[in-house]
Design a protein around this motif. Sequence first.
Motif, PDB file in Angstrom:
ATOM      1  N   PRO A 142       2.224   6.616  -4.861  1.00 49.38           N
ATOM      2  CA  PRO A 142       2.311   7.463  -6.063  1.00 49.38           C
ATOM      3  C   PRO A 142       1.227   7.155  -7.090  1.00 49.38           C
ATOM      4  O   PRO A 142       0.656   8.068  -7.688  1.00 49.38           O
ATOM      5  CB  PRO A 142       3.698   7.130  -6.625  1.00 49.38           C
ATOM      6  CG  PRO A 142       4.465   6.601  -5.489  1.00 49.38           C
ATOM      7  CD  PRO A 142       3.488   5.927  -4.590  1.00 49.38           C
ATOM      8  N   MET A 143       0.931   5.866  -7.256  1.00 51.54           N
ATOM      9  CA  MET A 143      -0.087   5.493  -8.232  1.00 51.54           C
ATOM     10  C   MET A 143      -1.458   5.984  -7.770  1.00 51.54           C
ATOM     11  O   MET A 143      -2.234   6.520  -8.563  1.00 51.54           O
ATOM     12  CB  MET A 143      -0.115   3.972  -8.414  1.00 51.54           C
ATOM     13  CG  MET A 143      -1.206   3.517  -9.363  1.00 51.54           C
ATOM     14  SD  MET A 143      -1.290   1.746  -9.569  1.00 51.54           S
ATOM     15  CE  MET A 143      -2.196   1.274  -8.113  1.00 51.54           C
ATOM     16  N   ILE A 144      -1.739   5.811  -6.486  1.00 49.21           N
ATOM     17  CA  ILE A 144      -3.044   6.222  -5.966  1.00 49.21           C
ATOM     18  C   ILE A 144      -3.201   7.733  -6.106  1.00 49.21           C
ATOM     19  O   ILE A 144      -4.241   8.229  -6.542  1.00 49.21           O
ATOM     20  CB  ILE A 144      -3.193   5.775  -4.493  1.00 49.21           C
ATOM     21  CG1 ILE A 144      -3.174   4.242  -4.431  1.00 49.21           C
ATOM     22  CG2 ILE A 144      -4.457   6.330  -3.876  1.00 49.21           C
ATOM     23  CD1 ILE A 144      -3.111   3.670  -3.042  1.00 49.21           C
TER      24      ILE A 144
ATOM     25  N   THR B 246      -1.675   9.706  -8.250  1.00 47.20           N
ATOM     26  CA  THR B 246      -1.829  10.043  -9.669  1.00 47.20           C
ATOM     27  C   THR B 246      -3.256   9.777 -10.137  1.00 47.20           C
ATOM     28  O   THR B 246      -3.881  10.623 -10.779  1.00 47.20           O
ATOM     29  CB  THR B 246      -0.857   9.206 -10.513  1.00 47.20           C
ATOM     30  OG1 THR B 246       0.464   9.483 -10.080  1.00 47.20           O
ATOM     31  CG2 THR B 246      -0.964   9.553 -11.984  1.00 47.20           C
ATOM     32  N   ALA B 247      -3.761   8.595  -9.780  1.00 46.88           N
ATOM     33  CA  ALA B 247      -5.095   8.225 -10.240  1.00 46.88           C
ATOM     34  C   ALA B 247      -6.149   9.167  -9.660  1.00 46.88           C
ATOM     35  O   ALA B 247      -6.983   9.705 -10.392  1.00 46.88           O
ATOM     36  CB  ALA B 247      -5.401   6.778  -9.869  1.00 46.88           C
ATOM     37  N   LEU B 248      -6.077   9.385  -8.348  1.00 46.34           N
ATOM     38  CA  LEU B 248      -7.150  10.152  -7.708  1.00 46.34           C
ATOM     39  C   LEU B 248      -6.978  11.655  -7.880  1.00 46.34           C
ATOM     40  O   LEU B 248      -7.905  12.347  -8.269  1.00 46.34           O
ATOM     41  CB  LEU B 248      -7.228   9.803  -6.217  1.00 46.34           C
ATOM     42  CG  LEU B 248      -7.705   8.392  -5.890  1.00 46.34           C
ATOM     43  CD1 LEU B 248      -7.870   8.221  -4.399  1.00 46.34           C
ATOM     44  CD2 LEU B 248      -9.026   8.092  -6.595  1.00 46.34           C
TER      45      LEU B 248
ATOM     46  N   ALA C   7       3.886   1.476  -1.138  1.00 50.37           N
ATOM     47  CA  ALA C   7       4.551   1.567  -2.441  1.00 50.37           C
ATOM     48  C   ALA C   7       3.598   2.063  -3.517  1.00 50.37           C
ATOM     49  O   ALA C   7       4.026   2.618  -4.520  1.00 50.37           O
ATOM     50  CB  ALA C   7       5.112   0.202  -2.826  1.00 50.37           C
ATOM     51  N   SER C   8       2.301   1.865  -3.323  1.00 52.54           N
ATOM     52  CA  SER C   8       1.337   2.274  -4.349  1.00 52.54           C
ATOM     53  C   SER C   8       0.867   3.708  -4.177  1.00 52.54           C
ATOM     54  O   SER C   8       0.045   4.169  -4.962  1.00 52.54           O
ATOM     55  CB  SER C   8       0.120   1.348  -4.327  1.00 52.54           C
ATOM     56  OG  SER C   8       0.532   0.026  -4.538  1.00 52.54           O
TER      57      SER C   8
ATOM     58  N   LYS D 255       0.833  -1.205   0.000  1.00 52.30           N
ATOM     59  CA  LYS D 255       0.000   0.000   0.000  1.00 52.30           C
ATOM     60  C   LYS D 255       0.863   1.248   0.000  1.00 52.30           C
ATOM     61  O   LYS D 255       0.588   2.209  -0.726  1.00 52.30           O
ATOM     62  CB  LYS D 255      -0.932  -0.021   1.207  1.00 52.30           C
ATOM     63  CG  LYS D 255      -2.096  -0.962   0.996  1.00 52.30           C
ATOM     64  CD  LYS D 255      -2.973  -1.074   2.209  1.00 52.30           C
ATOM     65  CE  LYS D 255      -4.020  -2.157   1.971  1.00 52.30           C
ATOM     66  NZ  LYS D 255      -4.676  -2.569   3.214  1.00 52.30           N
TER      67      LYS D 255
END
Lengths: 306, 297
Positions: B22-24, B26-28, B19-20, B17
């Motif tokens: 940055p992805m979260i 970016t997405a949100l 590590a994710s 979680k």
Amino acid sequence: MTDTSPLSAGTAAMTGPRGAKPKTRLSRRNIFLYGTLLLISVYYLLPLYVMVVTSLKGMPEIRMGNIFSPPVEVTFQPWVKAWSEACTGINCDGLSRGFGNSVRILIPSVALSITIASINGYALANWRFKGSEVFFTILIIGAFIPYQTMLYPIVILLREIGLMGSVWGLVLVHTVFGMPILTLLFRNYFTSMPEELFKAARVDGAGFWGIYFRIMLPMSLPIFVVAMILQVTGIWNDFLFGVIYTKPATYPMTVQLNNIVNSVQGVKEYNVNMAATLLTSLVPLVIYFVSGKLFVRGIAAGAVKG
Amino acid sequence: MDSAKRPNGLFRNKSAKIASIPMILTALVVFFGGTAWTVFYSFTGSRLLPKVKFVGFDQYERLWSSHRWMISIENLAIYGICSLVLTMVLGFTLAALLDRKIRFENTFRTIILYPFALSFVVTGLAWQWILNPDFGVQAVVRAWGWESFSFDPMNNPDIVIYGILIAGMWQGTGLVMVIMLAGLRGIDEDIWKATRVDGIGLVKTYVQVIVPMMRPVFVTALVIISSGIIKLYDLVVAQTNGGPGISSEVPAKYVIDYMFKAQNLGQGFAASTMMMVSVVIILVPWAYLEFGGKKRD
């Protein structure tokens, strides 16, 4: 030729199904096939050829002759001028400045975007958690939404964190917009790896990072190369983000090139313009010709499930 | 796939979680938040700075009554339809030619694909020079003796969009060809043998057997080309900068000019929202066809 071709076509049809080697090199079919391909190749190569010959001519020769004729007198002056003297606005230090900026943008952007995306892909493939697929779906949908709807909010975000106009701001933008395709690439790659490998490491007590660094990373070198090719060409060729998120002092090469060629002041020096255009395309062209099959694999990987 | 299931909710899988994040984010924040923000502010009268002063659909009314926007839409339609049809047909034809077990396949593929490695700016500038009315193709053909020959897309508002189309096709057909070639390679050798046994002609085999079998590949290519078409910007800026006059303007350029040059943010937001809506209209049926059916199985 026309006399023999019906005959050879006939024999080809007879021997074809039996699998014998067709000996008829100059059949009508082959002439048509290679003729078409050669013609198309000429169309594709012509612009590159025109750029090269134009960049090697002097201006008087360009005004007199036609764009397809090879240079009578070869000069490298346009290349020197494009690299170190061409003007954009008040700066007259040529494309070398843009080249430097592009390199300073490229290296951290490629490193950061690939690092983050590979970890994302790894987490999505092996460590799914509640909601991880939802975020991934938003990410993939985001790849299709035109950038224009996110441009201004990003300006505000960058201003808030004080990176608007700087190289690092642009690095962040490239990382964000490279994320969907790269995450997809790594996720698919890690998913295709044997699950036993991951389970065995779990049994041995390795955690999230341990497995990533000691097992996944060493085994996924090819996909890292593919991702690098994709990112280097993509980021080097970017124009939109460069023109919006940087200022003239940090403009990447593509933006500076456009400003040099399309500037309204002064006499148009077509040879310098073409030399500048070629200089800007050197990096992606070298990557393309060196990487060959891997480049194709990269765009196919991006395309097939994109 | 899941690691051992232990019932402690939020903290399970903690490293993944973290590590994710940055992805979260970016997405949100960027993708979802940014888009929602733009749509929201498209209903305001923002000019130099975003301001919450609602004006209803005023920005959209002004947009659709703007001459420049209508020309942009028209240009994008011409460019879009032509490049969609031509790249699909040419891409498939080229792939089929390369798939005929020819010699020098790699050489031909390398030549046809190399423009795809170049940026749109480089593509635009190269073709700007080749189509230059005083020195380029027109001048050369005239010098060969065909005095009345006329092809000057860079100066002629009526055909300027076709000049951009030629450049765009040169850059992008290779990509479609590679996708189609991958699709052709995936077709079973037995199919070819069967059609040969049945005595079906080559062209007929392609049109009636191979193309229907490659439907997913065509759909993928279609989605990729259309999402690229709508983003058309750099090429126009480099090749014509929207000229002569406003005859080669495109929607993406309209958005950026209004946001960053004309300081009329509201107009830019409204135009970009329209772009997004049109993508959604294309994307939703595709996503439904591709993924909607599978989930029910």
